[in-house]
Scaffold this motif. Structure first.
Motif, PDB file in Angstrom:
ATOM      1  N   ASP A 396       0.841  -1.197   0.000  1.00 57.06           N
ATOM      2  CA  ASP A 396       0.000   0.000   0.000  1.00 57.06           C
ATOM      3  C   ASP A 396       0.874   1.245   0.000  1.00 57.06           C
ATOM      4  O   ASP A 396       2.112   1.158   0.042  1.00 57.06           O
ATOM      5  CB  ASP A 396      -0.953  -0.004   1.208  1.00 57.06           C
ATOM      6  CG  ASP A 396      -0.237  -0.154   2.543  1.00 57.06           C
ATOM      7  OD1 ASP A 396       0.977   0.151   2.619  1.00 57.06           O
ATOM      8  OD2 ASP A 396      -0.879  -0.589   3.524  1.00 57.06           O
ATOM      9  N   GLU A 397       0.233   2.393  -0.044  1.00 53.65           N
ATOM     10  CA  GLU A 397       0.969   3.651  -0.154  1.00 53.65           C
ATOM     11  C   GLU A 397       1.900   3.905   1.027  1.00 53.65           C
ATOM     12  O   GLU A 397       3.062   4.282   0.820  1.00 53.65           O
ATOM     13  CB  GLU A 397      -0.028   4.806  -0.313  1.00 53.65           C
ATOM     14  CG  GLU A 397       0.613   6.149  -0.583  1.00 53.65           C
ATOM     15  CD  GLU A 397      -0.426   7.227  -0.844  1.00 53.65           C
ATOM     16  OE1 GLU A 397      -0.171   8.380  -0.457  1.00 53.65           O
ATOM     17  OE2 GLU A 397      -1.492   6.921  -1.441  1.00 53.65           O
ATOM     18  N   PRO A 398       1.468   3.716   2.276  1.00 57.92           N
ATOM     19  CA  PRO A 398       2.398   3.941   3.393  1.00 57.92           C
ATOM     20  C   PRO A 398       3.639   3.062   3.310  1.00 57.92           C
ATOM     21  O   PRO A 398       4.751   3.519   3.599  1.00 57.92           O
ATOM     22  CB  PRO A 398       1.553   3.621   4.632  1.00 57.92           C
ATOM     23  CG  PRO A 398       0.140   3.887   4.209  1.00 57.92           C
ATOM     24  CD  PRO A 398       0.088   3.463   2.771  1.00 57.92           C
ATOM     25  N   ALA A 426       3.031  12.050  -2.383  1.00 60.62           N
ATOM     26  CA  ALA A 426       4.381  11.492  -2.431  1.00 60.62           C
ATOM     27  C   ALA A 426       5.433  12.585  -2.514  1.00 60.62           C
ATOM     28  O   ALA A 426       6.504  12.475  -1.903  1.00 60.62           O
ATOM     29  CB  ALA A 426       4.508  10.543  -3.617  1.00 60.62           C
ATOM     30  N   THR A 427       5.174  13.648  -3.273  1.00 65.52           N
ATOM     31  CA  THR A 427       6.171  14.712  -3.393  1.00 65.52           C
ATOM     32  C   THR A 427       6.480  15.330  -2.038  1.00 65.52           C
ATOM     33  O   THR A 427       7.605  15.793  -1.805  1.00 65.52           O
ATOM     34  CB  THR A 427       5.700  15.825  -4.350  1.00 65.52           C
ATOM     35  OG1 THR A 427       4.548  16.481  -3.820  1.00 65.52           O
ATOM     36  CG2 THR A 427       5.407  15.267  -5.737  1.00 65.52           C
ATOM     37  N   ARG A 428       5.494  15.325  -1.146  1.00 63.32           N
ATOM     38  CA  ARG A 428       5.725  15.859   0.202  1.00 63.32           C
ATOM     39  C   ARG A 428       6.394  14.831   1.104  1.00 63.32           C
ATOM     40  O   ARG A 428       7.245  15.171   1.924  1.00 63.32           O
ATOM     41  CB  ARG A 428       4.396  16.309   0.816  1.00 63.32           C
ATOM     42  CG  ARG A 428       4.544  16.920   2.200  1.00 63.32           C
ATOM     43  CD  ARG A 428       3.235  17.476   2.709  1.00 63.32           C
ATOM     44  NE  ARG A 428       3.406  18.092   4.022  1.00 63.32           N
ATOM     45  CZ  ARG A 428       2.411  18.682   4.705  1.00 63.32           C
ATOM     46  NH1 ARG A 428       1.189  18.721   4.178  1.00 63.32           N
ATOM     47  NH2 ARG A 428       2.638  19.218   5.878  1.00 63.32           N
ATOM     48  N   ALA A 429       6.039  13.574   0.968  1.00 56.46           N
ATOM     49  CA  ALA A 429       6.498  12.543   1.903  1.00 56.46           C
ATOM     50  C   ALA A 429       7.884  12.002   1.575  1.00 56.46           C
ATOM     51  O   ALA A 429       8.576  11.489   2.465  1.00 56.46           O
ATOM     52  CB  ALA A 429       5.493  11.381   1.928  1.00 56.46           C
ATOM     53  N   LEU A 430       8.313  12.072   0.324  1.00 56.30           N
ATOM     54  CA  LEU A 430       9.610  11.513  -0.057  1.00 56.30           C
ATOM     55  C   LEU A 430      10.748  12.418   0.432  1.00 56.30           C
ATOM     56  O   LEU A 430      10.727  13.629   0.206  1.00 56.30           O
ATOM     57  CB  LEU A 430       9.690  11.349  -1.572  1.00 56.30           C
ATOM     58  CG  LEU A 430       8.838  10.211  -2.134  1.00 56.30           C
ATOM     59  CD1 LEU A 430       8.690  10.343  -3.644  1.00 56.30           C
ATOM     60  CD2 LEU A 430       9.429   8.847  -1.774  1.00 56.30           C
ATOM     61  N   HIS A 431      11.727  11.819   1.092  1.00 57.06           N
ATOM     62  CA  HIS A 431      12.848  12.569   1.655  1.00 57.06           C
ATOM     63  C   HIS A 431      13.972  12.664   0.622  1.00 57.06           C
ATOM     64  O   HIS A 431      15.037  12.055   0.756  1.00 57.06           O
ATOM     65  CB  HIS A 431      13.347  11.896   2.935  1.00 57.06           C
ATOM     66  CG  HIS A 431      12.312  11.737   3.991  1.00 57.06           C
ATOM     67  ND1 HIS A 431      11.301  12.667   4.194  1.00 57.06           N
ATOM     68  CD2 HIS A 431      12.110  10.753   4.914  1.00 57.06           C
ATOM     69  CE1 HIS A 431      10.532  12.263   5.199  1.00 57.06           C
ATOM     70  NE2 HIS A 431      10.985  11.106   5.636  1.00 57.06           N
ATOM     71  N   THR A 432      13.735  13.431  -0.424  1.00 62.05           N
ATOM     72  CA  THR A 432      14.704  13.610  -1.498  1.00 62.05           C
ATOM     73  C   THR A 432      14.697  15.055  -1.956  1.00 62.05           C
ATOM     74  O   THR A 432      13.740  15.800  -1.697  1.00 62.05           O
ATOM     75  CB  THR A 432      14.379  12.700  -2.703  1.00 62.05           C
ATOM     76  OG1 THR A 432      13.065  13.025  -3.195  1.00 62.05           O
ATOM     77  CG2 THR A 432      14.422  11.228  -2.318  1.00 62.05           C
TER      78      THR A 432
END
Length: 477
Positions: A396-398, A426-432
């Motif tokens: 799933d997404e999480p 995803a753009t907010r949650a990804l640590h990149t």
């Protein structure tokens, strides 16, 4: 300009002159496509580094006092010279790296020219706060000034491009530069310095060839005020520790280990087609390469089948093979590193396609897809920096976001889905530092390129990258 293939030694460029190392020492240069020595490069020592840094410091005063328009004109003329000398630069680059000549001329050289022209324009557009009376009777003005002598260390995967990414913003901001290219791929950087010398005062741009000891001498030199490096995490850590003793500013673009999130609503055939090309460009020797593909479990097997089928058709080849999709690994050491990681794969993994070198001269390796890897495995946690991609399922997404973020690096990622809201989450949650949606790997001069966590700090490209080469002064009247 002479054909670089006929040069026996790549020389330093110091204070406007091409000179050998003071000691006469050299390093061998090896063609990765053949495994044979094709020349030598100066192996610079502390005496050479000191001469380059002193030359840069002498040139700094005059160059930093030029107008932005003057610096723009110089950079535009350098960009024009790069275009004119395309074939010569291509010969230098592909002999050092083994990459396909066709791809260098079609993809990389235009990007190099574009970034130099971009920073030529950016030199005249430095942003800043408005002058104002922030306290009664006093007017405050912000000045952005050059940092000083900049030491720049560039890698072997994109020798000319990374040199341009470093040199162009530093010169546009009025700094003087001492560049140390990789010990295995110095030829195109030396040619760039020679071309630039026709349009820059002596000492503004210096190139010292050499090995790690050369780099250490440059990083610790007392006249250097900023150190910029593109390289591995380990190299960045060592350089940061060395620079700390003199409180030098740091600009670190380090390794990546890019996650790719493929959801069950993505167009699997199109996604597999794009990623099969993007993951293996430059033999996967790219810090933003799509190396860890995370696929929703409902479509995992179908994606693996489509992806592996396309990957198996990719063609490694030498520089003059017009059908080659990528070239060899850059060196025998890099080939051994990639093969070592594959040999250490745990029993629960499966090599779906590839997995071995090619029975031919040079450092070629088959494009490889690995499934069954677990999050703690070396192949997932470490950047392979070669033509190897892992594919892992998620439920799933999480879980997808957790797996994506569960590595030390944080340079780039991509998300493949038709769901706009999911993509934006995803753009907010990804640590990149970079997130691509339904694409991967594209860079533009106007946008910053840099990472977080163990991928470093500071940005190449964009106005952000230009500002990294300036320091702020508050003037109150």
């Amino acid at each position: 300009m002479a054909d670089p293939d006929r040069r026996t030694t790549v020389l330093n460029h110091i204070d406007g002159h091409e000179v050998p190392a003071a000691s006469g020492a050299t390093l061998p240069l090896v063609d990765p496509a053949t495994g044979r020595k094709h020349g030598t490069a100066a192996r610079s020592g502390p005496e050479d580094v000191d001469a380059a840094c002193r030359a840069a410091e002498r040139a700094l005063h005059g160059w930093s006092m030029t107008t932005p328009a003057h610096r723009q004109t110089a950079l535009l003329r350098i960009a024009d010279a790069l275009e004119r000398e395309a074939e010569t630069l291509a010969s230098a680059e592909v002999t050092d790296t083994g990459k396909p000549r066709r791809l260098f001329l079609a993809d990389e050289l235009p990007a190099v020219v574009d970034v130099v022209r971009y920073f030529a324009g950016a030199a005249r557009n430095l942003p800043g706060a408005a002058a104002a009376e922030y306290t009664p009777g006093r007017t405050s003005v912000l000045r952005r000034e050059p940092v000083g002598v900049c030491a720049q260390i560039t890698p072997w995967n994109y020798p000319l491009m990374m040199a341009a990414w470093k040199i162009a913003p530093a010169l546009a901001a009025g700094n003087a530069v001492v560049l140390k290219p990789s010990d295995t791929t110095p030829t195109s950087a030396a040619l760039l310095a020679r071309l630039a010398a026709e349009h820059l005062p002596p000492g503004v741009l210096n190139v010292v060839c050499g090995d790690r000891d050369t780099g250490r001498s440059l990083v610790t030199h007392p006249r250097v005020r900023l150190v910029a490096v593109t390289g591995s995490v380990r190299a960045g850590q060592e350089i940061a520790a060395a620079a700390a003793a003199d409180l030098k500013r740091l600009h670190l673009e380090l390794g990546g280990n890019a996650p790719v999130l493929v959801y069950d609503d993505a167009d699997l055939d199109e996604t597999a087609a794009q990623l099969s090309s993007l993951s293996f460009y430059n033999a996967g020797q790219d810090c933003t390469a799509a190396t860890r593909i995370l696929v929703h479990q409902r479509v995992h097997d179908a994606f693996v089948a489509a992806f592996a089928d396309r990957v198996a058709r990719l063609r490694p080849g030498p520089p003059d093979d017009d059908r080659a999709d990528f070239g060899p690994l850059a060196s025998a050491d890099q080939l051994a590193s990639v093969q070592g990681q594959l040999q250490r794969l745990p029993p629960h993994t499966e090599v779906v396609t590839g997995g071995a070198g090619l029975p031919r001269p040079g450092y070629f390796h088959r494009p490889t897809v690995v499934t069954g890897a677990r999050q703690g495995d070396e192949i997932v946690q470490s950047e392979v920096f070669g033509p190897v991609v892992t594919v892992q399922p998620f439920t799933d997404e999480p879980e997808a976001l957790r797996l994506a973020n569960d590595v030390r690096q944080g340079l780039a990622a991509s998300v493949w889905t038709r769901d706009h809201d999911r993509a934006m989450r995803a753009t907010r949650a990804l640590h990149t530092g970079i997130v691509w949606i339904n694409t991967h790997g594209t860079t533009v001069s106007e946008m910053p390129h840099g990472g977080v966590r163990h991928s470093g700090h500071g940005s190449d490209l964009s106005l952000t990258g230009l500002l990294d080469y300036t320091q702020v002064k508050h003037v109150m009247l």
